[in-house]
Design a protein around this motif. Structure first.
Motif, PDB file in Angstrom:
ATOM      1  N   SER B  79      57.541   3.885   1.510  1.00 13.53           N
ATOM      2  CA  SER B  79      58.303   3.405   2.661  1.00 13.53           C
ATOM      3  C   SER B  79      57.812   4.025   3.969  1.00 13.53           C
ATOM      4  CB  SER B  79      59.794   3.697   2.464  1.00 13.53           C
ATOM      5  OG  SER B  79      60.045   5.086   2.604  1.00 13.53           O
ATOM      6  N   THR B  80      56.880   4.970   3.903  1.00 15.02           N
ATOM      7  CA  THR B  80      56.294   5.557   5.117  1.00 15.02           C
ATOM      8  C   THR B  80      55.035   4.770   5.497  1.00 15.02           C
ATOM      9  OG1 THR B  80      54.720   7.104   4.077  1.00 15.02           O
ATOM     10  CG2 THR B  80      57.030   7.809   4.235  1.00 15.02           C
ATOM     11  N   TRP B  81      54.305   5.231   6.487  1.00 14.94           N
ATOM     12  CA  TRP B  81      53.089   4.532   6.910  1.00 14.94           C
ATOM     13  C   TRP B  81      51.883   4.872   6.029  1.00 14.94           C
ATOM     14  CZ3 TRP B  81      48.936   6.251  10.649  1.00 14.94           C
ATOM     15  CH2 TRP B  81      48.760   7.626  10.631  1.00 14.94           C
ATOM     16  N   ILE B  82      52.078   5.742   5.042  1.00 10.17           N
ATOM     17  CA  ILE B  82      50.973   6.138   4.169  1.00 10.17           C
ATOM     18  C   ILE B  82      50.655   5.002   3.206  1.00 10.17           C
ATOM     19  CG2 ILE B  82      50.195   7.840   2.463  1.00 10.17           C
ATOM     20  CD1 ILE B  82      50.575   8.887   5.364  1.00 10.17           C
ATOM     21  N   GLU B  83      49.378   4.678   3.071  1.00 12.92           N
ATOM     22  CA  GLU B  83      48.968   3.553   2.221  1.00 12.92           C
ATOM     23  C   GLU B  83      48.338   4.017   0.909  1.00 12.92           C
ATOM     24  OE1 GLU B  83      46.495   1.743   5.234  1.00 12.92           O
ATOM     25  OE2 GLU B  83      48.035   0.216   5.643  1.00 12.92           O
ATOM     26  N   ASP B  84      47.580   5.106   0.988  1.00 11.86           N
ATOM     27  CA  ASP B  84      46.851   5.590  -0.199  1.00 11.86           C
ATOM     28  C   ASP B  84      47.725   6.647  -0.883  1.00 11.86           C
ATOM     29  OD1 ASP B  84      45.093   6.552  -2.088  1.00 11.86           O
ATOM     30  OD2 ASP B  84      43.378   6.681  -0.708  1.00 11.86           O
ATOM     31  N   ILE B  85      48.444   6.212  -1.926  1.00 10.94           N
ATOM     32  CA  ILE B  85      49.394   7.079  -2.630  1.00 10.94           C
ATOM     33  C   ILE B  85      48.958   7.166  -4.085  1.00 10.94           C
ATOM     34  CG2 ILE B  85      51.808   7.388  -3.311  1.00 10.94           C
ATOM     35  CD1 ILE B  85      52.515   5.581  -0.858  1.00 10.94           C
ATOM     36  N   ARG B  86      48.615   8.348  -4.520  1.00  9.75           N
ATOM     37  CA  ARG B  86      48.144   8.536  -5.896  1.00  9.75           C
ATOM     38  C   ARG B  86      49.157   9.426  -6.611  1.00  9.75           C
ATOM     39  NH1 ARG B  86      41.691   9.385  -4.421  1.00  9.75           N
ATOM     40  NH2 ARG B  86      41.742   7.909  -2.667  1.00  9.75           N
ATOM     41  N   THR B  87      49.567   9.008  -7.788  1.00 10.48           N
ATOM     42  CA  THR B  87      50.665   9.724  -8.443  1.00 10.48           C
ATOM     43  C   THR B  87      50.304  10.144  -9.864  1.00 10.48           C
ATOM     44  OG1 THR B  87      51.694   7.750  -9.390  1.00 10.48           O
ATOM     45  CG2 THR B  87      52.333   8.335  -7.145  1.00 10.48           C
ATOM     46  N   TRP B  88      51.009  11.159 -10.331  1.00 12.22           N
ATOM     47  CA  TRP B  88      50.930  11.538 -11.733  1.00 12.22           C
ATOM     48  C   TRP B  88      52.328  11.870 -12.228  1.00 12.22           C
ATOM     49  CZ3 TRP B  88      50.633  15.166  -7.992  1.00 12.22           C
ATOM     50  CH2 TRP B  88      51.225  16.418  -8.226  1.00 12.22           C
ATOM     51  N   ALA B  89      52.508  11.894 -13.540  1.00 12.60           N
ATOM     52  CA  ALA B  89      53.818  12.152 -14.149  1.00 12.60           C
ATOM     53  C   ALA B  89      54.056  13.659 -14.220  1.00 12.60           C
ATOM     54  CB  ALA B  89      53.890  11.528 -15.544  1.00 12.60           C
ATOM     55  N   ALA B  90      54.580  14.191 -13.131  1.00  9.17           N
ATOM     56  CA  ALA B  90      54.844  15.633 -13.042  1.00  9.17           C
ATOM     57  C   ALA B  90      56.242  15.946 -13.547  1.00  9.17           C
ATOM     58  CB  ALA B  90      54.718  16.072 -11.587  1.00  9.17           C
ATOM     59  N   PRO B  91      56.496  17.155 -14.038  1.00 11.17           N
ATOM     60  CA  PRO B  91      55.508  18.213 -14.267  1.00 11.17           C
ATOM     61  C   PRO B  91      54.736  17.990 -15.570  1.00 11.17           C
ATOM     62  CG  PRO B  91      57.744  19.033 -14.695  1.00 11.17           C
ATOM     63  CD  PRO B  91      57.875  17.601 -14.262  1.00 11.17           C
ATOM     64  N   ASP B  92      53.448  18.230 -15.505  1.00 10.73           N
ATOM     65  CA  ASP B  92      52.565  18.064 -16.659  1.00 10.73           C
ATOM     66  C   ASP B  92      51.973  19.437 -16.978  1.00 10.73           C
ATOM     67  OD1 ASP B  92      50.349  17.715 -18.316  1.00 10.73           O
ATOM     68  OD2 ASP B  92      49.959  15.688 -17.547  1.00 10.73           O
TER      69      ASP B  92
END
Lengths: 376, 376
Positions: B79-92
C-alpha cells in the motif's frame, strides 16, 4: 499484585546463567536490549523508547551483574539489586560508554558471549561495538543461546504477571459493546480500546492491532483507518497490554450487527484449531508438531505461516509454531496459539489465546473463547 | 489532518539520499530499524513491537528502494509507493531472510552503507549480518551519517505532524485537574493521562514518564508508584504521544494544593532557561552553544547533562544539547529545550518545550509555559 520480584528471582536467573556459562566456557555475557537487561536486574523503565543512549549489562562468570549505563539511569538502577553501577554522561559524541564498557569487560575477562541468534539484536552502534572489541582485547562470540533459553522458561511469579495482563485484556474485551458498533470509525475503536485497557489496569499499551471488513481483514498488522464499522463486518482487535513489564498477546473477533453463517463457520474452525493446539501442546512435543495439529484444521500448508509464539517480557519471543521450528516444549513456557484462516482471496480471520505449558494439560491464561462469534 | 504523505515527500527524501550516496561513492544503503524503513517508504505499523522478525530496506544508488521483508508485511508494504517487495516466511530458523537479502544486495551492488554511528543500531541478529556480508561478497561500511543527516531536517509536512501531536498533549495537559490532586496515586495519574491523550487524538502513547515529591523528583525515567499525591508535592508528567507516526516530547510541572516560594522560584528559573534557549536557538548556532545559554541559568556545569535533543519519528533523535555536541542548527530541525535544576540533594525539576529552527526566531510547537507554576 505486588510490583517486581523478590531478589531470589534474580539470584536464580543469575545462577542458572552462570552454570550454563561455565559449561560453555564463557567469561561474560554482554547484554544491550531492554528485556535482556531487565531479566537480570529488574530495571524497568519506558525510557528505552529513547534510542539515543546505549545501555550495557555484563553478566560475569561469578558475582552479580555489572551495569554500565548512562548517568540518567543511575538512580533507578540503584533501586534494583545491582550494586556495581558505572555511569557516563551519555550521549557523548566522542566516547559513548565505549572505554568504560571495555574496561569493565577486561576486568571480568572473556570470552564474551553476545546474543547473536534468531530474534536478537545488538542495541548499540556498530562502530562502537567494533571499538569495544578492539579496546577490550578479548574474544567475542555468541551467547550459546543461554539468555533466550533461560527466558523461555517462566517462573511462577512471571506467569502470574502474564496472567494479570491477560485478565486486564479480558475485562477490556468484555466492554467492547461500549466502544464499538455500526458507524464507529475503526481508528476510534483502537483509541477507545487502549483507554479501556488503561482503565482496567494496564500500565501501558505497547501494542494494538486489528482489522475490520465483511470477509475478515487483509492483515493483522495495519494501523486503523477512519472507515466506519458497518453491519456485517468482522472486527478483530489484537492487543499486547503490559502490567509490571509483562505482556498479554491475544485477540478477539466480533461480528458487527449480525454474523453470517460463513463468518460463524470460520470462527468455529479457528476455535477448533485452537482446541487442537491445546491438545497437542504438551511438554516433550515439538513446536512444529503443535503447528501441524492446528494447520491440519485451518489448512494452507506451510502457507498457514506462524500459528503461535512465545510470550513474556516481549510481545513475541522464543519459539514459533511453524513447520520449521523444532523447539521442544517444556513446562513453564508461555506461548500463544494463533490460528488463521483465509475467508476470501486476500482476507483472513485470526484467533489467539495464551497458555502455559505444564507437566499435564496446558493452563489457559486468556479466557478461552467458545465457537460462537460474539455479535455487537 | 490527512494521514501519511504525498509520494513527492518520499521522492524528495530518496533523491537527497541518492545525491549524498553518489558523493560518498556508496552503491546501497541497508536499513533495518523502524524509523529508517519508514522514512523512505511510509511503512507505518506497530508490529515492530514484535522483535521476532527482521525487516530490511535497500536504498539503491538509483531507482526506488527495495523491501526485503517477512511475508506478514507484504499487504501493508504494497500500500506504500514501494514496488519491489520481496518476502520470506519469517521467522525461519534456517534462513531468516539472509539469502534473499544477500541476493538483492548483489543485484544492487556495493559498497553497502549501514548506519553505524551514535544513536543507531542494527536490528537483525549479529550472526545473520555476518552471513549476509559473506554471501553478498560486497564491501560493507558505515552510511556516512546520510540517513541521520537527512532525517534531522524536517519538511513542513513533518513539522505539521509533530505540531499535531504537540496539540494533543496540550489539550491533555489542560485537563490535568480532572485526573490529579491530593490523594490520587501517581500510577493512577499515569494511566489516566494516557487515557486523556487517547481521547484528545493520540494514536498511541509510546512514552510517559514523570515523578512527584515535595522537592521535585529523583529522576525523569522511573515508572510510577502507588504513592498518593500529597499537598505540597510537585507533579511532573513528560509525554511522548504519537499521531500518524510523529512524536511530541514535552513535560509540565504542577504544584499539588499549593506552591511554595522555593518551588515557584525553581519553576521560574526553568522558564528563564527555556527563554535563554529560545533566544540562542538560531540557524548557524551550535548545539553546545544553546546548551551553554541554558546551563548558565540552571547551573551545574557539565553535570547539567543534556538540556534538549532532536525529535521526530523517534522520541529522541539527532543532536543533543550538551557541552560536547558541535552540531550546527539548521532550519527545519525540530528540537526540545529541556532545562533541569537541582531542588534538593538528589531531587530535580525539569521543564521541556518543543521548537522548530527557522531562518529567524524559532517556532514554538508546544504551548510555551509562563513562569507561574500551575496549582492543582
Amino acid at each position: 499484585m505486588s510490583r517486581g520480584f523478590p531478589q531470589a528471582e534474580y539470584e536464580g536467573r543469575l545462577a542458572r546463567a552462570q552454570a550454563r556459562m561455565a559449561d560453555e566456557g564463557l567469561g561474560a555475557l554482554l547484554l544491550t536490549t531492554e528485556p535482556e537487561v531487565r531479566y537480570f536486574t529488574g530495571y524497568l523503565t519506558r525510557f528505552w523508547e529513547s534510542p539515543s543512549r546505549p545501555w550495557f549489562l555484563i553478566v560475569p562468570s561469578s558475582g552479580r551483574p555489572i551495569a554500565v549505563i548512562p548517568s540518567i539511569g543511575a538512580a533507578l538502577m540503584a533501586s534494583t539489586w545491582i550494586e556495581d553501577i558505572r555511569t557516563w554522561a551519555a550521549p557523548d559524541p566522542e566516547d559513548d560508554g565505549v572505554s568504560l564498557l571495555a574496561d569493565a569487560l577486561r576486568e571480568v575477562g572473556g570470552p564474551v558471549g553476545v546474543p547473536s541468534h534468531l530474534e536478537t539484536h545488538l542495541r548499540m552502534p556498530l562502530a562502537d561495538f567494533a571499538r569495544v572489541q578492539r579496546l577490550a582485547g578479548l574474544e567475542f562470540t555468541d551467547d550459546r543461546r543461554i539468555v533466550a533459553d533461560l527466558r523461555a522458561i517462566k517462573s511462577e511469579a512471571e506467569i502470574a504477571k502474564i496472567a494479570d495482563s491477560c485478565g486486564i485484556a479480558a475485562r477490556a474485551f468484555a466492554r467492547m459493546g461500549e466502544i464499538s458498533g455500526p458507524g464507529v470509525p475503526l481508528a476510534q475503536v483502537f483509541r477507545d480500546f487502549q483507554r479501556l485497557l488503561l482503565e482496567e489496569g494496564a500500565d501501558w499499551v505497547p501494542y494494538l492491532a486489528g482489522g475490520a471488513g465483511p470477509e475478515g481483514y487483509a492483515d493483522v498488522i495495519s494501523p486503523a483507518t477512519e472507515v466506519p464499522l458497518a453491519v456485517g463486518d468482522i472486527l478483530m482487535l489484537d492487543t499486547g497490554a503490559v502490567r509490571d513489564g509483562y505482556f498479554c498477546d491475544y485477540d478477539r473477533n466480533f461480528a458487527i450487527g449480525r454474523a453470517s453463517e460463513g463468518q460463524q463457520a470460520a470462527h468455529a474452525r479457528l476455535i477448533e484449531a485452537t482446541q487442537a493446539g491445546l491438545e497437542a501442546a504438551r511438554a516433550g512435543v515439538r513446536a512444529d508438531e503443535v503447528w501441524q495439529a492446528m494447520a491440519a484444521i485451518v489448512g494452507g500448508g506451510e502457507g498457514a505461516g506462524r500459528l503461535g509464539h512465545g510470550l513474556g517480557m516481549q510481545l513475541t519471543e522464543g519459539l514459533s509454531l511453524t513447520a520449521k521450528d523444532r523447539t521442544v516444549l517444556q513446562p513453564g513456557m508461555v506461548i500463544t496459539l494463533e490460528p488463521g484462516v483465509e475467508t476470501a482471496p486476500g482476507r483472513i480471520m485470526v484467533h489467539e489465546e495464551n497458555i502455559v505449558i505444564t507437566e499435564g494439560a496446558p493452563r489457559v491464561l486468556s479466557p478461552l473463547s467458545g465457537p460462537d462469534l460474539p455479535v455487537i
